[in-house]
Design a protein around this motif. Structure first.
Motif, PDB file in Angstrom:
ATOM      1  N   SER A 524      99.248 -24.912 108.238  1.00 46.44           N
ATOM      2  CA  SER A 524      98.414 -26.026 109.233  1.00 46.44           C
ATOM      3  C   SER A 524      98.767 -27.615 108.603  1.00 46.44           C
ATOM      4  CB  SER A 524      96.941 -25.848 109.064  1.00 46.44           C
ATOM      5  OG  SER A 524      96.653 -26.195 107.677  1.00 46.44           O
ATOM      6  N   VAL A 525      98.722 -28.429 109.540  1.00 51.50           N
ATOM      7  CA  VAL A 525      98.925 -29.745 109.491  1.00 51.50           C
ATOM      8  C   VAL A 525      97.772 -30.472 109.870  1.00 51.50           C
ATOM      9  CG1 VAL A 525     100.315 -31.716 109.967  1.00 51.50           C
ATOM     10  CG2 VAL A 525     101.595 -29.506 109.892  1.00 51.50           C
ATOM     11  N   THR A 526      97.137 -31.349 109.004  1.00 54.76           N
ATOM     12  CA  THR A 526      95.886 -32.152 109.264  1.00 54.76           C
ATOM     13  C   THR A 526      95.968 -33.636 109.235  1.00 54.76           C
ATOM     14  OG1 THR A 526      94.469 -30.570 107.981  1.00 54.76           O
ATOM     15  CG2 THR A 526      93.570 -32.798 108.433  1.00 54.76           C
ATOM     16  N   ILE A 527      95.794 -34.078 110.361  1.00 56.32           N
ATOM     17  CA  ILE A 527      95.965 -35.640 110.595  1.00 56.32           C
ATOM     18  C   ILE A 527      94.974 -36.536 110.556  1.00 56.32           C
ATOM     19  CG2 ILE A 527      97.134 -37.430 112.406  1.00 56.32           C
ATOM     20  CD1 ILE A 527      99.434 -35.300 113.015  1.00 56.32           C
ATOM     21  N   THR A 528      94.670 -37.430 110.012  1.00 61.48           N
ATOM     22  CA  THR A 528      93.762 -38.640 109.870  1.00 61.48           C
ATOM     23  C   THR A 528      94.177 -39.655 110.804  1.00 61.48           C
ATOM     24  OG1 THR A 528      92.886 -37.588 108.021  1.00 61.48           O
ATOM     25  CG2 THR A 528      92.250 -39.771 108.517  1.00 61.48           C
ATOM     26  N   ASN A 529      93.256 -39.991 111.854  1.00 62.49           N
ATOM     27  CA  ASN A 529      93.668 -41.011 112.840  1.00 62.49           C
ATOM     28  C   ASN A 529      93.039 -42.387 112.233  1.00 62.49           C
ATOM     29  OD1 ASN A 529      94.506 -42.099 115.100  1.00 62.49           O
ATOM     30  ND2 ASN A 529      93.196 -41.212 116.418  1.00 62.49           N
ATOM     31  N   ARG A 530      93.598 -43.506 112.976  1.00 65.95           N
ATOM     32  CA  ARG A 530      93.112 -44.668 112.487  1.00 65.95           C
ATOM     33  C   ARG A 530      91.608 -45.114 113.116  1.00 65.95           C
ATOM     34  NH1 ARG A 530      96.418 -50.404 114.122  1.00 65.95           N
ATOM     35  NH2 ARG A 530      94.565 -51.855 113.603  1.00 65.95           N
ATOM     36  N   ALA A 560     102.756 -28.203 117.294  1.00 64.19           N
ATOM     37  CA  ALA A 560     101.255 -28.588 118.259  1.00 64.19           C
ATOM     38  C   ALA A 560     101.443 -29.878 118.769  1.00 64.19           C
ATOM     39  CB  ALA A 560     100.071 -28.638 117.210  1.00 64.19           C
ATOM     40  N   VAL A 561     100.931 -30.211 119.867  1.00 60.83           N
ATOM     41  CA  VAL A 561     100.686 -31.484 120.644  1.00 60.83           C
ATOM     42  C   VAL A 561      99.316 -32.150 120.491  1.00 60.83           C
ATOM     43  CG1 VAL A 561     101.125 -32.743 122.676  1.00 60.83           C
ATOM     44  CG2 VAL A 561     102.640 -30.853 122.236  1.00 60.83           C
ATOM     45  N   VAL A 562      99.330 -33.156 119.955  1.00 58.23           N
ATOM     46  CA  VAL A 562      97.856 -33.839 119.685  1.00 58.23           C
ATOM     47  C   VAL A 562      97.358 -34.195 121.014  1.00 58.23           C
ATOM     48  CG1 VAL A 562      96.816 -35.622 118.368  1.00 58.23           C
ATOM     49  CG2 VAL A 562      98.795 -34.715 117.441  1.00 58.23           C
ATOM     50  N   SER A 563      96.327 -33.652 121.558  1.00 52.46           N
ATOM     51  CA  SER A 563      95.867 -34.042 122.568  1.00 52.46           C
ATOM     52  C   SER A 563      94.977 -35.404 122.412  1.00 52.46           C
ATOM     53  CB  SER A 563      94.964 -32.922 123.329  1.00 52.46           C
ATOM     54  OG  SER A 563      93.983 -32.616 122.485  1.00 52.46           O
ATOM     55  N   THR A 564      94.006 -35.414 121.477  1.00 54.18           N
ATOM     56  CA  THR A 564      93.233 -36.493 121.068  1.00 54.18           C
ATOM     57  C   THR A 564      92.654 -36.270 119.752  1.00 54.18           C
ATOM     58  OG1 THR A 564      91.543 -37.970 121.842  1.00 54.18           O
ATOM     59  CG2 THR A 564      91.320 -35.806 122.202  1.00 54.18           C
ATOM     60  N   ILE A 565      92.555 -37.227 118.829  1.00 52.21           N
ATOM     61  CA  ILE A 565      91.849 -36.998 117.681  1.00 52.21           C
ATOM     62  C   ILE A 565      90.714 -38.382 117.682  1.00 52.21           C
ATOM     63  CG2 ILE A 565      91.812 -37.610 115.245  1.00 52.21           C
ATOM     64  CD1 ILE A 565      94.658 -36.260 115.157  1.00 52.21           C
ATOM     65  N   PRO A 566      89.489 -38.285 117.540  1.00 48.12           N
ATOM     66  CA  PRO A 566      88.627 -39.121 117.626  1.00 48.12           C
ATOM     67  C   PRO A 566      88.639 -40.322 116.418  1.00 48.12           C
ATOM     68  CG  PRO A 566      87.518 -37.032 117.917  1.00 48.12           C
ATOM     69  CD  PRO A 566      88.886 -36.793 117.586  1.00 48.12           C
ATOM     70  N   SER A 567      88.634 -41.458 116.893  1.00 52.41           N
ATOM     71  CA  SER A 567      88.527 -42.452 115.904  1.00 52.41           C
ATOM     72  C   SER A 567      88.223 -42.189 114.565  1.00 52.41           C
ATOM     73  CB  SER A 567      88.008 -43.933 116.650  1.00 52.41           C
ATOM     74  OG  SER A 567      87.955 -44.817 115.438  1.00 52.41           O
ATOM     75  N   GLY A 568      88.912 -42.363 113.638  1.00 52.57           N
ATOM     76  CA  GLY A 568      88.684 -42.201 112.094  1.00 52.57           C
ATOM     77  C   GLY A 568      88.373 -40.891 111.610  1.00 52.57           C
ATOM     78  N   GLU A 569      88.653 -39.920 112.583  1.00 53.24           N
ATOM     79  CA  GLU A 569      88.486 -38.394 112.152  1.00 53.24           C
ATOM     80  C   GLU A 569      89.843 -37.578 111.907  1.00 53.24           C
ATOM     81  OE1 GLU A 569      85.913 -36.079 114.866  1.00 53.24           O
ATOM     82  OE2 GLU A 569      84.412 -37.505 115.033  1.00 53.24           O
ATOM     83  N   SER A 570      89.625 -36.647 111.242  1.00 47.90           N
ATOM     84  CA  SER A 570      90.653 -35.781 110.877  1.00 47.90           C
ATOM     85  C   SER A 570      90.740 -34.532 111.791  1.00 47.90           C
ATOM     86  CB  SER A 570      90.697 -35.376 109.369  1.00 47.90           C
ATOM     87  OG  SER A 570      90.625 -36.413 108.547  1.00 47.90           O
ATOM     88  N   LEU A 591     107.483 -47.973 124.802  1.00 48.48           N
ATOM     89  CA  LEU A 591     106.668 -49.066 124.243  1.00 48.48           C
ATOM     90  C   LEU A 591     105.487 -48.432 123.597  1.00 48.48           C
ATOM     91  CD1 LEU A 591     106.585 -51.481 127.288  1.00 48.48           C
ATOM     92  CD2 LEU A 591     107.910 -51.784 125.189  1.00 48.48           C
ATOM     93  N   LYS A 592     105.745 -47.626 122.467  1.00 52.55           N
ATOM     94  CA  LYS A 592     104.491 -47.010 121.852  1.00 52.55           C
ATOM     95  C   LYS A 592     104.631 -47.491 120.202  1.00 52.55           C
ATOM     96  CE  LYS A 592     103.657 -43.595 124.950  1.00 52.55           C
ATOM     97  NZ  LYS A 592     102.269 -43.523 125.501  1.00 52.55           N
ATOM     98  N   TYR A 593     103.408 -47.376 119.793  1.00 53.21           N
ATOM     99  CA  TYR A 593     103.012 -47.567 118.313  1.00 53.21           C
ATOM    100  C   TYR A 593     102.766 -46.103 117.652  1.00 53.21           C
ATOM    101  CZ  TYR A 593     102.641 -52.636 119.270  1.00 53.21           C
ATOM    102  OH  TYR A 593     102.856 -53.804 119.515  1.00 53.21           O
ATOM    103  N   LEU A 594     103.147 -45.794 116.601  1.00 47.70           N
ATOM    104  CA  LEU A 594     102.631 -44.767 115.883  1.00 47.70           C
ATOM    105  C   LEU A 594     101.920 -45.128 114.622  1.00 47.70           C
ATOM    106  CD1 LEU A 594     102.404 -41.542 115.524  1.00 47.70           C
ATOM    107  CD2 LEU A 594     104.796 -41.812 114.530  1.00 47.70           C
ATOM    108  N   ALA A 595     100.833 -44.614 114.297  1.00 51.01           N
ATOM    109  CA  ALA A 595      99.864 -45.048 113.176  1.00 51.01           C
ATOM    110  C   ALA A 595      99.369 -43.754 112.698  1.00 51.01           C
ATOM    111  CB  ALA A 595      98.798 -46.272 113.653  1.00 51.01           C
ATOM    112  N   LEU A 596      99.595 -43.697 111.474  1.00 52.03           N
ATOM    113  CA  LEU A 596      99.017 -42.360 110.764  1.00 52.03           C
ATOM    114  C   LEU A 596      97.983 -42.742 109.506  1.00 52.03           C
ATOM    115  CD1 LEU A 596     102.013 -40.132 111.269  1.00 52.03           C
ATOM    116  CD2 LEU A 596     100.188 -39.880 112.399  1.00 52.03           C
ATOM    117  N   CYS A 597      96.901 -42.360 109.218  1.00 54.17           N
ATOM    118  CA  CYS A 597      96.213 -42.873 108.065  1.00 54.17           C
ATOM    119  C   CYS A 597      96.149 -41.762 107.008  1.00 54.17           C
ATOM    120  CB  CYS A 597      94.700 -43.038 108.280  1.00 54.17           C
ATOM    121  SG  CYS A 597      94.514 -44.895 109.122  1.00 54.17           S
ATOM    122  N   GLU A 598      96.596 -40.556 107.231  1.00 61.27           N
ATOM    123  CA  GLU A 598      97.012 -39.471 106.169  1.00 61.27           C
ATOM    124  C   GLU A 598      97.337 -38.244 107.021  1.00 61.27           C
ATOM    125  OE1 GLU A 598      97.230 -38.165 102.205  1.00 61.27           O
ATOM    126  OE2 GLU A 598      96.696 -40.135 103.032  1.00 61.27           O
TER     127      GLU A 598
END
Length: 951
Positions: A524-530, A560-570, A591-598
């Motif tokens: 698995s891969v866990t992503i934390t959003n801004r 996987a494709v990230v459909s949506t990750i709520p603000s500040g959640e993993s 014209l995209k930005y990519l930000a990843l917090c973890e």
């Protein structure tokens, strides 16, 4: 008449079937069925005709030729099968407590020569004919263990004798997860594998075995890609499984579960060698043992599966079941013996009245669920079936795992589908570390009972986060706070200025990558959003895993494709053991930005994996060219400004805007045509969006009116509400209206479209007249603010338009030329349909003015009346005008066309100048709303079609 002794008849049962074995492979053009005439003629309604070479599910899974709508008493109806290829012809009647009666089945076709099978690429839909040569003969076989006289090589000795005592069957000892393998000594493209089962005993022991093909010997080859799962193989039967040219040197048969033994009386492998150019890894394939007979003890497997002995130490008691002691529930309860918690009482007792099995009432989609109290990484689920009765009831049940209780947990991801479990036996299904709190078992269908005598759930401790030791990079860096390494610092702070998040510049297709420094098996891969801003920017990002650095690693396979990750959640995405050194997150678009917090990567090391130096590539150039018009440097625009500029531009002219739209239902005045009005306004109040009612599996469709080569489909989502409703919708493209077009091939699945956005999905030149958007699920609304279809009209798509039409007579102003006016309107008052007088053998003809090689003919039927009048009409193609052209060879016989529908009949390049539609019988009217002839002109001297002989 049935009493005359000339009709077949089954008992009343679920899904009765009849089959004829032609004993050779035929190209089948026509199947004629005669119905009984002494009553109950309606029983044959909805029966399906299947043709193919497989005996899986008794041949009922072979491709479908036709569905019988109705056959009047005493009558015979012809069904055109368009040259489908197969040895077995099945008539299959789906449903509960059905009787199947057939008074005659006639099959017309021509044999397929063996020498032509290998060279022919158009034998029939989804059909692969096994090659004559069995390449497994004389190769090296091995197995997990050997019983007396059951050596592994017995299964590739060319002897199909299925009695074990004759010494021609392999057999392992009773053990956990037995396996058998043949080494083909080099890589092949495997088309099919044929397996002969034991006859004298225990035929059901092979049920659930997995057929795997590949080039790896990891886990003794049992981790190679899966060709198929053997659901059931009758005693002594020989079944062929199509593997569609899977590449591999090793063919393994792996039987998961406790206390199993594996018996094989013959294994035949049909394949073609992989050329040196095709196979890049051929030099990496090595073997340490050159003996023809091996019993392998793999240290990797022992280390990995050493716990199985404890799991399977007592076949009557379920050990290490994390479901035990939890709380189970089910949709209904049959009686006092069938409590849901009986399925987690650690007893594999299969007799119902002993009080150790769950049992629902007869209902639609019954289900059972256990709550594990917290989320776990599930490695496997084992099911024990009922022993004293009705073991087949569990067939088709689905195991779901996840954290949602939507639809009672039955919408969670699927771990496995249960094909069959023998009475009283236990089958284990691998779930590869899927994460979830709820384990559900649901049995789709009407009037179903669900009985479970034990459910055992096993989990593993979470893997470590191997990204912490890796090296990160990204496509660009926004400022000094946002280094790529911030996403693997172990800090989940979601605020940008905490110096713990990455951030690219605004660009086309930004990406981030971690190099794990060696190959891992990623669960698995866990992503934390801004958390402080702009959480929606991550929507649509792709997680990719692999060992290639081509295009900076962004061409590796998608986890996987990230459909949506709520603000500040993993959020955790399951990758099911994908292997790779590089984990990428790429965000497609301009014209995209990519930000990843973890970014956390949970994985286990792959032993003896090679560590290679990174390889650079200029593969990003093609991505930049896609967005080149937006890459001009200038003031940076905000997301709101960019969205507003998109909204103000109307949709360009496209094939859909000239088509005809329809949908499953209409709610809130959201008519289907609003999705093709060339207006991308995403606000519902602007009256430019469609809307269905809340229903099961809603759909929308556009008829392009002509066949197209579809390159892409662009969908605009609603902005003012409910943008997530479109998640998981499927885009289908094709020429069939079966199931309203929703069975056509899939172009793409919509993971998520941000509210108000327009996203383009590539269809890679799929051919079709109909484009559907289909949303699977219960109580779903489907809303589309615009659908654009881009492509080109199929060349030579209608030779009839330039021709000259005539017919046997004309009535009600239905002139012959109206069937070639390019107008598909099926209402007679629209003055676009032909009509003859009531007469004997009416006919219609188009003169193409020159000879054509006719590939297909498409006929549109009338909708406002009399759709059945066309039943039995014959399509004829040829160069003769004898009997007004009605003696020319038959392309097809029209069994039935639903009112208003257009059906295409394949003519397989029959050569002719005249195309006739001929309706045999007395006092018949012939009405056609459109006839399209697809083909290409041919020079003089072409040979005509040869009529098929009876098989």
């Amino acid at each position: 008449m049935y009493d005359g002794g000339s009709c077949s008849h089954t008992q009343g049962e679920t899904n009765p079937w009849w089959r004829v074995d032609l004993l050779d492979v035929y190209r089948v053009f026509l199947v004629i069925i005669t119905n009984r005439g002494d009553g109950f003629s309606e029983r044959i309604n909805e029966a399906e005709i299947h043709i193919g070479n497989s005996l899986k599910n008794n041949g009922n899974d072979n491709p479908k030729c036709a569905v019988i709508s109705t056959i009047p008493p005493w009558e015979s109806i012809s069904f055109n099968c368009s040259g489908m290829v197969g040895r077995y012809i099945n008539v299959f009647l789906p449903g509960y407590n059905r009787f199947l009666t057939l008074c005659e089945v006639e099959v017309y076709g021509v044999p397929v020569p063996v020498e032509n099978i290998k060279l022919t690429s158009t034998l029939g839909p989804k059909t692969t004919i096994p090659l004559a040569e069995n390449i497994a003969l004389g190769k090296r076989a091995s197995q997990s263990s050997s019983s007396d006289r059951g050596q592994a090589a017995n299964a590739i000795d060319g002897n199909h004798n299925s009695w074990f005592h004759t010494g021609s069957c392999s057999q392992t000892r009773t053990e956990d997860d037995p396996w058998w393998r043949v080494d083909l000594l080099r890589a092949y493209n495997v088309t099919s594998v044929t397996i002969t089962n034991r006859d004298d005993c225990c035929a059901e022991m092979i049920d659930g075995a997995q057929l795997r093909i590949g080039n790896s010997l990891e886990n003794n080859g049992n981790n190679n890609p899966l060709c198929t799962v053997i659901s059931s193989s009758p005693a002594w039967d020989t079944l062929t499984f199509q593997c569609h040219e899977m590449e591999g040197r090793y063919v393994s048969i792996f039987l998961p579960g406790c206390h199993k033994y594996l018996t094989l009386c013959e294994v035949e492998v049909n394949a073609e060698p992989v050329s040196a150019i095709e196979s890049t890894s051929q030099h990496e394939i090595t073997t340490k043992n050159t003996n023809s007979e091996m019993t392998v003890e793999d240290p990797v497997t022992e280390h990995r599966d050493g716990h199985r002995g404890k799991q399977c130490s007592d076949k009557d008691i379920a050990h290490m079941n994390i479901a035990t002691g939890r709380r189970a529930t089910q949709s209904t309860q049959w009686d006092r013996f069938g409590d849901a918690n009986n399925a987690i009482d650690r007893k594999r007792q299969g007799v119902y009245l002993r009080g150790s099995c769950s049992h629902t009432k007869a209902e639609t989609n019954p289900w059972w669920r256990v709550d594990l109290q917290k989320s776990r990484n599930i490695t496997s689920v084992a099911i024990t079936n009922r022993e004293d009765c009705c073991s087949e009831r569990i067939n088709g049940a689905e195991i779901h795992i996840g954290n949602s209780l939507e639809n009672n947990g039955n919408d969670n991801p699927v771990c496995a589908v249960i094909p069959y479990i023998p009475a009283g036996q236990t089958r284990t299904y691998q779930c590869h570390g899927m994460e979830g709190r709820y384990i559900s078992i649901v049995l789709p269908g009407k009037e179903k009972y669900l009985t479970l005598c034990e459910v055992e759930v096993k989990s593993s401790a979470p893997h470590e986060n191997v990204a912490l030791r890796g090296k990160a990079s990204q496509s660009s860096q926004y400022d000094g706070l946002t280094q790529a390494q911030n996403a693997i610092d172990g800090n989940h702070n979601t605020h940008y200025r905490s110096r713990s998040c990455t951030h690219t510049q605004q660009q086309a297709n930004p990406w981030w990558r971690v190099d794990l420094l060696c190959v891992y098996r990623v669960t698995s891969v866990t992503i934390t959003n801004r958390g402080d801003c702009c959480s929606e920017r991550l929507n649509g990002a792709e997680i990719r895993i692999g060992s290639s650095m081509e295009n900076n690693g962004n061409n590796n396979p998608v986890c996987a494709v990230v459909s949506t990750i709520p603000s500040g959640e993993s959020m955790t995405f399951h990758c099911h053991g994908m292997e790779g050194r590089y984990v990428n997150v790429i965000l497609p678009g301009s014209l995209k930005y990519l930000a990843l917090c973890e970014v956390e990567v949970n994985a286990s090391h792959v032993p003896e994996s090679m560590v290679m130096d990174p390889v650079t590539s200029d593969g990003d150039k093609f991505r930049e060219s896609q967005c080149s018009e937006n890459m001009v440097m200038g003031p940076v625009i905000t997301d709101a400004e960019f969205k507003e500029s998109q909204r103000s531009v109307p949709a360009p002219d496209n094939a859909a805007s000239r088509g005809k739209a329809t949908q499953s239902s209409t709610g809130y005045s959201g008519d289907a045509e609003k999705a093709i009005d060339r207006n991308r306004n995403p606000f519902y109040e602007a009256r430019s969006c469609t809307h269905t009612t809340a229903e099961t599996n809603p759909w929308w469709r556009v008829d392009l009116l002509r066949k197209h080569i579809v390159t892409s489909v662009t969908v605009t989502n609603r902005e003012d509400c409910c943008s997530s409703r479109l998640n998981r919708a499927e885009i289908h493209v094709g020429n069939s209206l079966e199931n309203n077009g929703n069975d056509n091939p899939v172009c793409a699945v919509i993971s998520h479209i941000q509210g108000g956005d327009s996203i383009t999905f590539q269809c890679h030149e799929m051919e079709g007249r109909y484009v559907n958007v289909f949303l699977p699920g219960r109580e779903k609304h489907l809303t589309l603010c615009e659908v654009e279809v881009y492509g080109s009209v199929l060349p030579n798509d209608n030779a009839a338009c330039g021709g000259k039409a005539t017919q046997s007579s004309t009535a009600y102003n239905g002139g012959a030329e109206k069937a070639i006016d390019r107008n598909h309107n099926p209402f007679y008052k629209a003055k676009s349909c032909t009509h003859t007088a009531a007469e004997t053998n009416p006919w219609w003809q188009v003169d193409l003015l020159r000879k054509y090689r006719v590939t297909s003919v498409t006929v549109t039927n009338r909708v406002d009346c009399c759709a059945s009048s066309l039943d039995g009409a014959e399509i004829r193609v040829g160069n003769s005008l004898e009997n007004n052209g009605n003696d020319n060879p038959v392309c097809a016989v029209i069994s039935h066309i639903q009112g208003g529908d257009s059906i295409t009949f394949q003519c397989h390049e029959m050569v002719g100048r005249y195309v006739n539609v001929f309706l045999p019988g007395r006092e018949k009217h012939l009405t056609l709303c459109e006839v399209e002839v697809n083909g290409s002109g041919v020079p003089n001297g072409m040979c005509s079609y040869t009529k098929a002989s009876k098989a």
